[in-house]
Motif scaffolding. Structure first.
Motif, mmCIF file in Angstrom:
data_model
loop_
_atom_site.group_PDB
_atom_site.id
_atom_site.type_symbol
_atom_site.label_atom_id
_atom_site.label_comp_id
_atom_site.label_asym_id
_atom_site.label_seq_id
_atom_site.Cartn_x
_atom_site.Cartn_y
_atom_site.Cartn_z
ATOM 1 N N PRO A 89 33.420 43.142 45.741
ATOM 2 C CA PRO A 89 33.981 42.375 44.613
ATOM 3 C C PRO A 89 35.362 41.817 44.949
ATOM 4 C CG PRO A 89 33.263 44.579 43.917
ATOM 5 C CD PRO A 89 33.252 44.561 45.402
ATOM 6 N N ARG A 90 35.636 40.615 44.432
ATOM 7 C CA ARG A 90 36.944 39.974 44.614
ATOM 8 C C ARG A 90 37.595 39.795 43.241
ATOM 9 N NH1 ARG A 90 34.837 35.793 47.702
ATOM 10 N NH2 ARG A 90 33.710 35.320 45.793
ATOM 11 N N ILE A 91 38.834 40.244 43.119
ATOM 12 C CA ILE A 91 39.585 40.202 41.857
ATOM 13 C C ILE A 91 40.708 39.177 41.987
ATOM 14 C CG2 ILE A 91 40.908 41.564 40.166
ATOM 15 C CD1 ILE A 91 39.736 44.115 41.628
ATOM 16 N N LEU A 92 40.861 38.330 40.982
ATOM 17 C CA LEU A 92 41.968 37.360 40.949
ATOM 18 C C LEU A 92 42.815 37.652 39.722
ATOM 19 C CD1 LEU A 92 43.487 34.804 41.840
ATOM 20 C CD2 LEU A 92 41.714 33.443 40.710
ATOM 21 N N PHE A 93 44.090 37.947 39.946
ATOM 22 C CA PHE A 93 45.003 38.252 38.844
ATOM 23 C C PHE A 93 46.171 37.275 38.838
ATOM 24 C CE2 PHE A 93 48.932 40.680 37.567
ATOM 25 C CZ PHE A 93 48.703 40.619 36.200
ATOM 26 N N THR A 94 46.263 36.493 37.779
ATOM 27 C CA THR A 94 47.399 35.581 37.598
ATOM 28 C C THR A 94 48.224 36.073 36.420
ATOM 29 O OG1 THR A 94 46.093 33.711 38.387
ATOM 30 C CG2 THR A 94 48.103 33.190 37.159
ATOM 31 N N LYS A 95 49.427 36.557 36.698
ATOM 32 C CA LYS A 95 50.300 36.980 35.595
ATOM 33 C C LYS A 95 50.695 35.736 34.814
ATOM 34 C CE LYS A 95 54.198 39.879 34.427
ATOM 35 N NZ LYS A 95 55.327 39.051 34.059
ATOM 36 N N ALA A 110 36.085 34.230 41.897
ATOM 37 C CA ALA A 110 36.255 35.692 41.897
ATOM 38 C C ALA A 110 35.156 36.344 41.064
ATOM 39 C CB ALA A 110 37.625 36.063 41.341
ATOM 40 N N ASP A 111 34.946 37.641 41.285
ATOM 41 C CA ASP A 111 33.998 38.411 40.466
ATOM 42 C C ASP A 111 34.677 38.968 39.220
ATOM 43 O OD1 ASP A 111 31.630 38.612 42.427
ATOM 44 O OD2 ASP A 111 33.338 39.277 43.630
ATOM 45 N N VAL A 112 36.000 39.173 39.336
ATOM 46 C CA VAL A 112 36.778 39.807 38.266
ATOM 47 C C VAL A 112 38.054 38.998 38.057
ATOM 48 C CG1 VAL A 112 37.861 41.968 37.482
ATOM 49 C CG2 VAL A 112 35.989 42.053 39.152
ATOM 50 N N VAL A 113 38.413 38.788 36.788
ATOM 51 C CA VAL A 113 39.689 38.130 36.466
ATOM 52 C C VAL A 113 40.593 39.149 35.795
ATOM 53 C CG1 VAL A 113 40.809 36.363 35.054
ATOM 54 C CG2 VAL A 113 38.703 35.813 36.291
ATOM 55 N N GLY A 114 41.781 39.342 36.375
ATOM 56 C CA GLY A 114 42.770 40.239 35.783
ATOM 57 C C GLY A 114 43.578 39.510 34.736
ATOM 58 N N LEU A 115 43.899 40.218 33.653
ATOM 59 C CA LEU A 115 44.671 39.621 32.556
ATOM 60 C C LEU A 115 45.907 40.460 32.269
ATOM 61 C CD1 LEU A 115 41.701 38.804 30.181
ATOM 62 C CD2 LEU A 115 43.177 37.106 31.266
ATOM 63 N N ASP A 116 47.015 39.785 31.904
ATOM 64 C CA ASP A 116 48.199 40.536 31.488
ATOM 65 C C ASP A 116 48.092 40.853 29.994
ATOM 66 O OD1 ASP A 116 49.116 38.351 29.987
ATOM 67 O OD2 ASP A 116 50.444 37.637 31.578
ATOM 68 N N ASP A 135 48.285 36.773 42.088
ATOM 69 C CA ASP A 135 49.034 35.534 41.859
ATOM 70 C C ASP A 135 50.129 35.854 40.844
ATOM 71 O OD1 ASP A 135 49.797 32.915 42.112
ATOM 72 O OD2 ASP A 135 48.387 32.181 40.611
ATOM 73 N N SER A 136 51.078 36.658 41.290
ATOM 74 C CA SER A 136 52.098 37.202 40.384
ATOM 75 C C SER A 136 52.955 36.121 39.739
ATOM 76 C CB SER A 136 53.002 38.179 41.145
ATOM 77 O OG SER A 136 52.226 39.130 41.826
ATOM 78 N N TRP A 137 53.134 34.983 40.436
ATOM 79 C CA TRP A 137 54.030 33.949 39.924
ATOM 80 C C TRP A 137 53.321 32.662 39.527
ATOM 81 C CZ3 TRP A 137 57.281 37.144 38.634
ATOM 82 C CH2 TRP A 137 57.758 38.143 39.482
ATOM 83 N N PHE A 188 39.678 48.979 33.276
ATOM 84 C CA PHE A 188 40.937 49.188 32.556
ATOM 85 C C PHE A 188 42.093 49.211 33.551
ATOM 86 C CE2 PHE A 188 44.313 51.060 30.157
ATOM 87 C CZ PHE A 188 44.031 50.803 28.821
ATOM 88 N N ASN A 189 43.177 48.527 33.192
ATOM 89 C CA ASN A 189 44.368 48.501 34.032
ATOM 90 C C ASN A 189 45.549 48.130 33.149
ATOM 91 O OD1 ASN A 189 46.169 48.200 36.345
ATOM 92 N ND2 ASN A 189 44.357 47.728 37.569
ATOM 93 N N LEU A 190 46.721 48.151 33.745
ATOM 94 C CA LEU A 190 47.907 47.640 33.069
ATOM 95 C C LEU A 190 47.924 46.126 33.233
ATOM 96 C CD1 LEU A 190 50.476 50.243 34.451
ATOM 97 C CD2 LEU A 190 49.274 50.301 32.254
ATOM 98 N N GLY A 191 48.745 45.451 32.409
ATOM 99 C CA GLY A 191 48.879 44.002 32.511
ATOM 100 C C GLY A 191 49.810 43.591 33.629
ATOM 101 N N HIS A 192 50.462 44.543 34.276
ATOM 102 C CA HIS A 192 51.256 44.312 35.487
ATOM 103 C C HIS A 192 51.530 45.693 36.087
ATOM 104 C CE1 HIS A 192 53.164 41.652 38.221
ATOM 105 N NE2 HIS A 192 54.380 42.143 38.061
ATOM 106 N N GLY A 193 52.323 45.779 37.128
ATOM 107 C CA GLY A 193 52.539 47.054 37.807
ATOM 108 C C GLY A 193 53.255 48.086 36.943
ATOM 109 N N ILE A 194 52.952 49.347 37.226
ATOM 110 C CA ILE A 194 53.585 50.454 36.500
ATOM 111 C C ILE A 194 55.087 50.485 36.816
ATOM 112 C CG2 ILE A 194 53.114 52.163 38.329
ATOM 113 C CD1 ILE A 194 52.434 54.151 36.064
ATOM 114 N N SER A 195 55.905 50.761 35.808
ATOM 115 C CA SER A 195 57.356 50.816 36.011
ATOM 116 C C SER A 195 57.750 52.086 36.757
ATOM 117 C CB SER A 195 58.071 50.796 34.655
ATOM 118 O OG SER A 195 59.409 51.247 34.799
ATOM 119 N N GLN A 196 58.767 51.970 37.600
ATOM 120 C CA GLN A 196 59.251 53.139 38.362
ATOM 121 C C GLN A 196 59.837 54.213 37.456
ATOM 122 O OE1 GLN A 196 62.432 50.517 40.137
ATOM 123 N NE2 GLN A 196 63.631 52.385 40.016
#
Length: 363
Positions: A244-250, A264-270, A208-210, A330-338
């Protein structure tokens, strides 16, 4: 038959089961920061040429795993495959991002929307099966989709947006039309994720990027409600294995409690969230994923390692005083930069594994 998993640490963390260390994968880990990805994309001729070719999609999905000790692979695809299958005409111009030939802004366009025939997305499911086979049990494979709201933003705007003027105007002026778009999107996304699971995805993620661009109250009605509708329909098990289902809202930390209850089983955080506070707040209801600022990867390796330790220390030892476990991926708070130097990612991945082992030993 697919090979048995040699490393299930990621799946265990998602399900709040004991792990020897904190697993790590990175949003957009297969991408433009890797020279080998750029080479394959050049061979494919375009982004969609890459995403719609099973062999190329398999190749680029596995590239980061050859370089780094990552604990999961994520399907190489795009979040806009679903609206493309609805006939909106997706294209990618170099340096301009995605564009749709047809926008969805009036009654006629909304009325014409329907859940697409999943056969139009066969190239995605073929890629999932191919990647799963090529992984040969090395690590689990994550499938994904954009959330109903995030897809709607692109469909109404016709591409990316700085101010979300078109989509928010429609939402406020004609909530009935907006709800209809979101219902179709939610049911399409649920079918899409289930088909990925059937093809071999071992976990799925909803981006849920936006979601974070919405006002309080609007987020719950127009974003979270439809993520919930997706999660209610997505398989929790396949061939005897928990999925597992992950929900990520930036930008969603503000609504953590409500997001944690969405199914969801996992909540992603920025990176704006405090992981320790988030862990206390969710109280073992869900695992958490995140949340290093991707721009940390432009700092020298020692600074990267320090920031990695800071994120892990904030979450703390996943084993609770009562002997139970709270999951952390462990992850980034959003996608890795090019523009990220590839060697800097090595520092991140290695430090996550080393420091999280120390935390479990109480060092």
């Amino acid at each position: 038959m697919n090979a048995p998993l040699q490393n299930d640490t990621f799946l265990r963390a998602c399900l709040r089961q004991p792990t020897d260390y904190t697993p790590v994968w990175l949003m957009r880990q297969a991408g433009r920061y890797l020279p080998e990805y750029r080479d394959t994309r050049a061979k494919a001729g375009s982004f969609m040429g890459l995403a719609t070719n099973r062999d190329y999609a398999t190749e680029v999905t596995l590239q980061p795993l050859e370089r780094y000790q990552l604990d999961a692979a994520i399907l190489f695809s795009d979040i806009l495959t679903v609206p493309d299958a609805m006939g909106l005409g997706l294209s990618f111009a170099i340096g301009e991002g995605p564009k749709f030939a047809q926008v969805v802004r009036d009654e006629a366009a909304v009325a014409a929307l329907a859940v697409p025939d999943m056969d139009k997305l066969r190239y995605v499911f073929d890629a999932v099966s191919s990647i799963r086979k090529a992984l040969n049990g090395r690590v689990p494979l994550i499938g994904f989709s954009g959330s109903p709201w995030t897809l709607a933003c692109y469909m109404v705007e016709g591409g990316g947006s700085d101010d979300y003027r078109q989509v928010k105007s429609l939402m406020y002026a004609r909530p009935d039309l907006m709800h209809r778009i979101l219902q179709v999107n939610a049911d399409a996304v649920a079918q899409y994720l289930n088909a990925q699971i059937e093809a071999g995805a071992q976990a799925v993620m909803l981006f849920d990027s936006w979601g974070g661009v919405l006002a309080d109250g609007m987020f719950q009605r127009f974003s979270l409600e439809y993520s919930r509708r997706v999660l209610a329909q997505v398989k929790t098990e396949h061939e005897g294995q928990r999925i597992p289902r992950i929900l990520f809202t930036k930008g969603g930390a503000l609504w953590l409690d409500e997001i944690a209850d969405a199914g969801a089983d996992v909540v992603g955080l920025d990176w704006t969230a405090n992981l320790g506070r988030a862990r206390a707040q969710v109280g073992g209801r869900v695992a958490l994923q995140g949340n290093l600022d991707p721009n940390v990867l432009f700092a020298p390796p020692d600074a990267i390692r320090e920031q990695v330790r800071s994120v892990l220390d904030s979450f703390g030892n996943p084993q609770r005083a009562d002997g139970g476990w709270d999951g952390h991926v462990f992850n980034l708070g959003h996608g890795i930069s090019q523009h990220t130097p590839p060697e800097h990612v090595t520092a991140l991945v290695d430090e996550v594994h080393a420091h999280s082992r120390r935390l479990r030993q109480g060092a």
